[in-house]
Design an enzyme around this catalytic site. Structure first.
Site, PDB file in Angstrom:
ATOM      1  N   TYR A  26    -110.090  15.785  42.858  1.00  0.00           N
ATOM      2  CA  TYR A  26    -111.433  15.203  42.912  1.00  0.00           C
ATOM      3  C   TYR A  26    -111.637  14.520  44.260  1.00  0.00           C
ATOM      4  O   TYR A  26    -112.075  13.383  44.355  1.00  0.00           O
ATOM      5  CB  TYR A  26    -111.646  14.220  41.758  1.00  0.00           C
ATOM      6  CG  TYR A  26    -113.108  13.918  41.480  1.00  0.00           C
ATOM      7  CD1 TYR A  26    -113.923  14.854  40.861  1.00  0.00           C
ATOM      8  CD2 TYR A  26    -113.665  12.695  41.841  1.00  0.00           C
ATOM      9  CE1 TYR A  26    -115.256  14.586  40.603  1.00  0.00           C
ATOM     10  CE2 TYR A  26    -114.999  12.407  41.592  1.00  0.00           C
ATOM     11  CZ  TYR A  26    -115.789  13.359  40.979  1.00  0.00           C
ATOM     12  OH  TYR A  26    -117.119  13.086  40.730  1.00  0.00           O
ATOM     13  N   GLY A  27    -111.288  15.259  45.325  1.00  0.00           N
ATOM     14  CA  GLY A  27    -111.503  14.755  46.672  1.00  0.00           C
ATOM     15  C   GLY A  27    -112.825  15.239  47.219  1.00  0.00           C
ATOM     16  O   GLY A  27    -113.800  15.408  46.487  1.00  0.00           O
ATOM     17  N   SER A  28    -112.859  15.518  48.523  1.00  0.00           N
ATOM     18  CA  SER A  28    -114.100  15.909  49.201  1.00  0.00           C
ATOM     19  C   SER A  28    -114.764  17.107  48.546  1.00  0.00           C
ATOM     20  O   SER A  28    -115.939  17.064  48.178  1.00  0.00           O
ATOM     21  CB  SER A  28    -113.808  16.218  50.671  1.00  0.00           C
ATOM     22  OG  SER A  28    -114.948  16.764  51.307  1.00  0.00           O
ATOM     23  N   SER A  52    -103.630   9.002  39.172  1.00  0.00           N
ATOM     24  CA  SER A  52    -104.431   9.335  40.347  1.00  0.00           C
ATOM     25  C   SER A  52    -105.525   8.297  40.571  1.00  0.00           C
ATOM     26  O   SER A  52    -106.220   7.886  39.645  1.00  0.00           O
ATOM     27  CB  SER A  52    -105.067  10.716  40.177  1.00  0.00           C
ATOM     28  OG  SER A  52    -106.017  10.959  41.199  1.00  0.00           O
ATOM     29  N   THR A  85    -100.356  21.713  50.417  1.00  0.00           N
ATOM     30  CA  THR A  85     -98.922  21.508  50.241  1.00  0.00           C
ATOM     31  C   THR A  85     -98.549  21.067  48.829  1.00  0.00           C
ATOM     32  O   THR A  85     -97.365  21.026  48.487  1.00  0.00           O
ATOM     33  CB  THR A  85     -98.409  20.471  51.256  1.00  0.00           C
ATOM     34  OG1 THR A  85     -99.232  19.296  51.194  1.00  0.00           O
ATOM     35  CG2 THR A  85     -98.466  21.040  52.674  1.00  0.00           C
ATOM     36  N   GLN A  87    -100.216  22.504  46.074  1.00  0.00           N
ATOM     37  CA  GLN A  87    -100.722  23.507  45.139  1.00  0.00           C
ATOM     38  C   GLN A  87     -99.630  24.303  44.436  1.00  0.00           C
ATOM     39  O   GLN A  87     -99.743  24.589  43.237  1.00  0.00           O
ATOM     40  CB  GLN A  87    -101.683  24.451  45.863  1.00  0.00           C
ATOM     41  CG  GLN A  87    -102.991  23.793  46.247  1.00  0.00           C
ATOM     42  CD  GLN A  87    -103.977  24.755  46.870  1.00  0.00           C
ATOM     43  OE1 GLN A  87    -103.787  25.980  46.844  1.00  0.00           O
ATOM     44  NE2 GLN A  87    -105.042  24.221  47.446  1.00  0.00           N
ATOM     45  N   HIS A 109    -109.219  27.605  49.463  1.00  0.00           N
ATOM     46  CA  HIS A 109    -108.572  28.039  50.707  1.00  0.00           C
ATOM     47  C   HIS A 109    -107.466  29.005  50.316  1.00  0.00           C
ATOM     48  O   HIS A 109    -106.853  28.866  49.259  1.00  0.00           O
ATOM     49  CB  HIS A 109    -108.018  26.826  51.457  1.00  0.00           C
ATOM     50  CG  HIS A 109    -107.278  27.149  52.718  1.00  0.00           C
ATOM     51  ND1 HIS A 109    -107.729  28.061  53.648  1.00  0.00           N
ATOM     52  CD2 HIS A 109    -106.111  26.659  53.214  1.00  0.00           C
ATOM     53  CE1 HIS A 109    -106.875  28.121  54.652  1.00  0.00           C
ATOM     54  NE2 HIS A 109    -105.885  27.284  54.409  1.00  0.00           N
ATOM     55  N   GLU A 196    -108.220  25.683  63.447  1.00  0.00           N
ATOM     56  CA  GLU A 196    -107.716  24.313  63.408  1.00  0.00           C
ATOM     57  C   GLU A 196    -106.700  24.059  64.512  1.00  0.00           C
ATOM     58  O   GLU A 196    -106.761  23.044  65.214  1.00  0.00           O
ATOM     59  CB  GLU A 196    -107.069  24.039  62.052  1.00  0.00           C
ATOM     60  CG  GLU A 196    -108.041  23.988  60.884  1.00  0.00           C
ATOM     61  CD  GLU A 196    -107.348  23.955  59.543  1.00  0.00           C
ATOM     62  OE1 GLU A 196    -108.031  23.720  58.534  1.00  0.00           O
ATOM     63  OE2 GLU A 196    -106.110  24.176  59.491  1.00  0.00           O
TER      64      GLU A 196
END
Length: 337
Positions: A26-28, A52, A85, A87, A109, A196
């Site tokens: 539940y981030g960005s 969390s 990292t 997942q 992603h 990136e």
């Protein structure tokens, strides 16, 4: 080759409305996906690890919060939006044991799927829906009746309707209002990592620091160097963002434009291009990903060391002082965002 674009008219919203969706993280991106899906009539729960800090935010937004394993067991479409990292362990420990034939596993992603860090069973739909913008923009555009372009990709399609499901999901979060672009896990992963490393983060950071060093080593004040190589960078990037490189050159002074044409190729030349190709190769063949995973397995020691080293560059101290003079600039080192 022209890209293929899909819009809301090409998507069947009832497909995703017929699914029970678990958003893992539940981030960005997580908060935007969850809220937009809910507003589109989709049943959504949030899956988070116990303890969390994001759980309270999700509850305040009106979502039911479950453990990751509970959410995976409840859902028949699981969207993993946790850090890259994390997942693989999330999948192995909490998601995989709760997958059933015909379930869908989606990602924002492609790294873990493309490099085989996660290997779902053949009877699981595997797809990607990746908005090309940060979560707050995805949410704001949706609320305003607009949208952010989305990439979609399919890795496994045991039922034959995976693309229709991905289109439906992308439409439900607002992508169909702007344009939904089919791609592949490989293309999204490689181009994202390359951008990136070679340009957006790695390349730009080194260009800025080196420019700062050249000016200060020549005797110019650090404050002047900071203004010219970092502070004004946003002005230039905004012009490029709004209308491309031609728009930027049109908008700056003739002196800046002429000097840029003459000196830019002296900084970024054929040798630089070859080194960028080396970076691309390291990404394509998995060299970078192996190092990324090794860092995690070693307790993030390499990342923490690099982070500490780079934070000591003189431009950081200079910048912090100058940003304190600018009431319109948030300084995350001294302010709570």
């Amino acid at each position: 080759m022209a890209i293929e674009l899909f819009y809301d008219a090409d998507a069947d919203l009832s497909i995703i409305q017929g699914r029970k969706v678990a958003i893992i993280g539940y981030g960005s991106q997580g908060h935007a996906h969850a809220q937009n899906l809910r507003d589109s009539g989709v049943e959504v729960v949030i899956g988070l690890r116990e303890g969390s800090k994001s759980a309270e935010k999700a509850k305040e937004a009106g979502f039911e919060v479950k453990t990751t394993a509970e959410a995976a067991a409840w859902a028949n479409l699981i969207m993993i939006l946790a850090p890259d990292t994390s997942q693989a362990s999330i999948f192995t420990n909490d998601v995989e044991p709760n997958l059933n034939e015909g379930d869908a596993l989606f990602f924002g992603h492609g790294l873990n799927i493309h490099f085989d860090l996660i290997k779902p069973a053949d009877n699981i739909i595997v797809g990607m829906v990746a908005p090309k913008g940060p979560g707050h923009l995805v949410r704001r555009q949706f609320v305003d009746g607009k949208g952010v372009p989305c990439l979609i990709a399919i890795d496994q399609d045991p039922t034959g309707d995976a693309q229709a499901l991905a289109l439906s999901y992308a439409s439900a979060i607002g992508g169909g209002r702007a344009g939904i672009i089919p791609t592949t896990f490989e293309a999204e992963t490689v181009t994202d990592l390359f951008g990136e490393q070679a340009v957006l983060c790695g390349g730009t950071e080194e260009l800025v620091k080196t420019g700062f060093e050249v000016l200060t080593e020549a005797g110019y004040e650090p404050e002047m160097a900071y203004f010219e190589v970092l502070h004004e960078l946003k002005l230039i990037v905004d012009l490029m963002f709004e209308g491309g490189i031609t728009n930027m050159n049109y908008s700056v002074s003739d002196t800046a434009e002429f000097g840029g044409y003459l000196s830019g190729p002296r900084v970024i030349n054929a040798d630089t291009k070859e080194r960028m190709k080396d970076i691309l190769t390291d990404i394509q063949d998995g060299t970078f990903t192996k190092r990324l995973i090794a860092n995690v397995e070693n307790g993030n020691t390499e990342l923490e060391g690099l982070r500490a080293k780079y934070a000591e560059h003189p431009i950081e101290e200079t910048g912090a002082k100058l940003r304190d003079l600018m009431s319109w600039v948030k300084n995350p080192l001294t302010e709570t965002a």
